[in-house]
Motif scaffolding. Structure first.
Motif, short mmCIF file in Angstrom:
data_model
loop_
_atom_site.label_atom_id
_atom_site.label_comp_id
_atom_site.label_asym_id
_atom_site.label_seq_id
_atom_site.Cartn_x
_atom_site.Cartn_y
_atom_site.Cartn_z
N GLY A 85 0.81 -1.22 0.00
CA GLY A 85 0.00 0.00 0.00
C GLY A 85 0.84 1.27 0.00
O GLY A 85 0.46 2.29 -0.57
N GLU A 86 2.02 1.21 0.63
CA GLU A 86 2.94 2.34 0.65
C GLU A 86 3.93 2.29 -0.52
O GLU A 86 4.52 3.30 -0.88
N ASP A 89 2.31 3.75 -5.82
CA ASP A 89 1.76 5.10 -5.76
C ASP A 89 0.49 5.21 -6.60
O ASP A 89 0.03 4.23 -7.20
N ASP A 90 -0.08 6.39 -6.64
CA ASP A 90 -1.33 6.62 -7.37
C ASP A 90 -1.17 6.49 -8.88
O ASP A 90 -2.17 6.39 -9.60
N ASN A 91 0.06 6.51 -9.37
CA ASN A 91 0.33 6.33 -10.80
C ASN A 91 0.63 4.87 -11.14
O ASN A 91 1.15 4.58 -12.22
N CYS A 92 0.36 3.97 -10.20
CA CYS A 92 0.55 2.53 -10.38
C CYS A 92 2.03 2.15 -10.54
O CYS A 92 2.36 1.17 -11.21
N LYS A 119 6.40 -0.27 -13.33
CA LYS A 119 5.08 0.25 -13.69
C LYS A 119 4.13 -0.95 -13.72
O LYS A 119 4.26 -1.85 -14.55
N LYS A 126 -5.91 2.07 -11.36
CA LYS A 126 -6.16 2.56 -10.00
C LYS A 126 -5.19 1.89 -9.05
O LYS A 126 -4.78 0.75 -9.26
N LYS A 127 -4.85 2.59 -7.99
CA LYS A 127 -3.88 2.08 -7.04
C LYS A 127 -4.27 0.73 -6.46
O LYS A 127 -3.44 -0.17 -6.37
N ASP A 128 -5.53 0.56 -6.08
CA ASP A 128 -5.97 -0.71 -5.47
C ASP A 128 -5.75 -1.89 -6.41
O ASP A 128 -5.28 -2.95 -5.99
#
Length: 139
Positions: A85-86, A89-92, A119, A126-128
């Motif tokens: 989760g850490e 990032d939000d850009n996968c 990448k 999406k991050k999840d």
């Protein structure tokens, strides 16, 4: 693992004036298949010291499998999986920092000196979804 859920994997390290460039290159090559070439760029530090940036990008599935295999065999993969989760990032993008000295000695340990950025393929991006795909790849 037949599918590799990454678009590419980048590895990068810095070689400072006080380090032997061949040894630093060998540390980075520990994670790479034999046929992957290192890119080299010279820079200057804040105080005028020479810094060499060594990097490589792998994009073929077999090459990425090799990098992931070395990572899984040596690094604390459970810690990495717990921290996904850490680490995504939000850009996968998935990040791991590895110990340069350990890599030179043939090991893969979490630490400093070598940056791995991958990448993650995720649809939708999406991050999840990226976290779950990275978790599967590191199993």
């Amino acid at each position: 693992m037949s599918e590799v859920p990454f678009h590419y994997v980048d590895l990068r390290t810095f070689c400072y004036d006080t380090e032997d460039e061949n040894r630093v290159a060998d540390a980075l090559r520990h994670f790479l298949p034999e046929d992957v070439e290192l890119e080299r760029a010279e820079s200057t530090g804040h105080l005028g010291d020479r810094i060499v940036v060594l990097s490589a990008r792998v994009e073929r599935a077999d090459e990425m499998r090799h990098v992931l295999s070395v990572l899984r065999d040596g690094a604390d993969i459970e810690k990495i999986r717990t921290e996904l989760g850490e680490r995504v990032d939000d850009n996968c993008s998935f990040f791991v920092h590895l110990d340069k000295q350990a890599a030179f000695q043939g090991d893969a340990e979490l630490g400093g000196g070598i940056s791995l950025r991958a990448k993650v393929e995720a649809y939708p991006a999406k991050k999840d979804a990226a976290v779950e795909n990275a978790r599967d790849a590191l199993s």
